[in-house]
Enzyme design. Sequence first.
Site, PDB file in Angstrom:
ATOM      1  N   GLU A 183      69.060  21.958  53.980  1.00  0.00           N
ATOM      2  CA  GLU A 183      70.046  22.028  55.077  1.00  0.00           C
ATOM      3  C   GLU A 183      71.084  23.133  54.896  1.00  0.00           C
ATOM      4  O   GLU A 183      72.249  22.951  55.221  1.00  0.00           O
ATOM      5  CB  GLU A 183      70.710  20.662  55.311  1.00  0.00           C
ATOM      6  CG  GLU A 183      69.706  19.626  55.776  1.00  0.00           C
ATOM      7  CD  GLU A 183      70.289  18.560  56.698  1.00  0.00           C
ATOM      8  OE1 GLU A 183      71.464  18.641  57.063  1.00  0.00           O
ATOM      9  OE2 GLU A 183      69.537  17.653  57.061  1.00  0.00           O
ATOM     10  N   HIS A 228      75.391  13.866  51.516  1.00  0.00           N
ATOM     11  CA  HIS A 228      74.476  13.332  50.501  1.00  0.00           C
ATOM     12  C   HIS A 228      75.083  13.570  49.114  1.00  0.00           C
ATOM     13  O   HIS A 228      75.865  14.503  48.941  1.00  0.00           O
ATOM     14  CB  HIS A 228      73.133  14.062  50.549  1.00  0.00           C
ATOM     15  CG  HIS A 228      72.293  13.705  51.721  1.00  0.00           C
ATOM     16  ND1 HIS A 228      71.063  13.103  51.606  1.00  0.00           N
ATOM     17  CD2 HIS A 228      72.496  13.868  53.052  1.00  0.00           C
ATOM     18  CE1 HIS A 228      70.556  12.915  52.810  1.00  0.00           C
ATOM     19  NE2 HIS A 228      71.391  13.364  53.706  1.00  0.00           N
TER      20      HIS A 228
END
Lengths: 404, 404
Positions: free
Chosen positions: A49, A270
């Site tokens: 990402e 995350h």
Amino acid sequence: MEGEPTLRLRIFDLNCWAIRYLSKRRQERVRLIGDTLRQEGFDLVLLQEVWSEQDYSGLKVKLAGCYPFSHYFRSGVIGSGLCVFSRFPILDTLLYQYSLNGYPYMLQHGDWFCGKVPGSRAGVTAPLLSLSLQLHAEYCRDKDAYLPHRLVQAWELAQFIRHTSKAADVVLLGGDLNMHPEDVGIRLLRGWTGLRDAFAEATHFEGCKNGCTLVPDNCFTDKSELLPFPLGIRIDYILYKAISSFTVRCEELKTTTGRAPGMDIPFSDHEAVMVTLHIQRQGQPAGATLGTADPALADVVTEARTEVGAGLQAARRQRYSSGRMAVLALLLLLLQAAAALGTLAGLGAEQPFPKLSFCLLAFLALGVLVLATGLHLFHTMEVKMLHGTEDQMWMVLRALQERP
Amino acid sequence: MEGEPTLRLRIFDLNCWAIRYLSKRRQERVRLIGDTLRQEGFDLVLLQEVWSEQDYSGLKVKLAGCYPFSHYFRSGVIGSGLCVFSRFPILDTLLYQYSLNGYPYMLQHGDWFCGKVPGSRAGVTAPLLSLSLQLHAEYCRDKDAYLPHRLVQAWELAQFIRHTSKAADVVLLGGDLNMHPEDVGIRLLRGWTGLRDAFAEATHFEGCKNGCTLVPDNCFTDKSELLPFPLGIRIDYILYKAISSFTVRCEELKTTTGRAPGMDIPFSDHEAVMVTLHIQRQGQPAGATLGTADPALADVVTEARTEVGAGLQAARRQRYSSGRMAVLALLLLLLQAAAALGTLAGLGAEQPFPKLSFCLLAFLALGVLVLATGLHLFHTMEVKMLHGTEDQMWMVLRALQERP
């Protein structure tokens, strides 16, 4: 690696959640990630990402000293978001695109536009196959429409690893798999490739409970998503295995715990996963470790095949209904064309419709025709790919059953 | 293969040109192909352009006796058209989709809808990697808009072979590569993988002059296409190489000569290629034959990279112009919306446009917006993939130059 008795390899894995204009405090976090990576000096860094090539370029410049080798995987409309930084030369890279990756019309989920890909080789004198990847996100666990797509991806990933890893000494896979540890996709991937889960194998562990990487303590996580899982969930993994005459042992696994070490904000929504592996050359080749003769494997493949079969049924229904819609729109258009021709030929005494409504209706029918045809083509491809995967799984099941 | 000193392998390769409703005398030809394959009893049959799964199923039933193992590759909207029949078990299959395969809006060329894929493993006790494939067609040699796409495909195919073939003993590739023998794509594929051309290596040859597989003598070929090549052209190939401790020798290569043996019609618009290979185990491993240290290889990769770079420029221009078109359409729509709102609010004394033209113009603008946005997204993906391939080629060039 040839001459040394043991290689100690430190790996960093993180889903960076760096979407321009959308991710909170993106630039600050990317800077923080770069600073930490430079300080810590890992051997291999697998990031997901990193959607903006500018962010990648910035990291590349900042990390050039300690990670002289890097690669950014370009694919899809937006990009893959995947990149690798390495202290050792990257010998070669290969791009593998999953055949299914969500639906282009689910704009809010966006996975289709990213064409997620694994694939990178980082060479450590003797070859080390390392993969950075991300599978299709799970947007709703109870009614998970993407499960068949994610299973096809897990299967293709497993096949890709089986076919490309044979000349490597060690295979490393790090990424956001978007699956809980007990999910069928993870069991399929691990069972069919023989990859071991660093969290389960680590001698020493430090971090969030159960190795979770999506935790309520992180200020960026969506708390409502984590309501059924008060401790958090583990969806980011580092998996590994030795192929030829090597053994790998996981000495340590650490995760961040809701914030970056010594800072008040986390790296991402995350948690980062950091492992230390010990790689050692054995006296004799370990033999074929690819085909794991686990008797439970057949059950896992059967379970996955059932899910893919259910997805196939759903895709067939959608193909049928979009095809029917297209035919109906075409019929309406033809009817209108006939009416218009009739009026032009002077058959009707007067014009049956006001011009504007007639025109609007024709455009509506044309729009529906184009959209429904597009959907029909898309679902036809989906049916082919799900059917193909079902076939491949059946072939494997037959081989597993024939094996003593 | 382990115990035997020599294995004689007979391979049949054909682009079947079996498109439902479009190909001439399709059913008759597919029947003829099936009959011949059954009579001749090859070891491995690689077929392309079997577009109908019904044709495949028919062949499968007919050939079940002599070719008990077969696989049909499902992909794209229509399918891949690729299938394999084998006398030996097919251990595993893998699908690799090229990242670029023409343009969806070039309906008359249709390649985009087929998602061409290589990939099949036919096992001969020790693994034999066999690939059946077809690359993007060349529709106009002088102004070949698809050259960059075909080069990306040749490159991805070469990378795929390099990464998957390491555990195989012999790699076999048969198919319609849509390239002349001296084209840069063929030189790239051969140079970067070390594959040898069965036609050039065959001890004994029988068939059309120069091994051509698209010849004027074939009643189905497009004669105007062959005007600059009175002898025909060679675009169907069987390539091979030994990987580990094996040697491969091509004993014989035959092509059909404009008609099927003993019949008045040909199998297809392409000629079939049949080879006999001798595979023998050597005393010692042959070593790494993957990286061919051919000094000309760097030149070929440079040449290919230049072509891909030209394609990248063209794709960027198309991305820009489609983006500009989308912005213009959006502006027109906004202008119309403002005018309509103005009229509704009673700002204008009277309606400036007749309703129908106003409405038609809005729909036209909307249509252009949707189309141009779609094109923009497509060309964005194209740019990413061409750029990625250019990067990979650069990485390889650097490695080639660093090698002594």
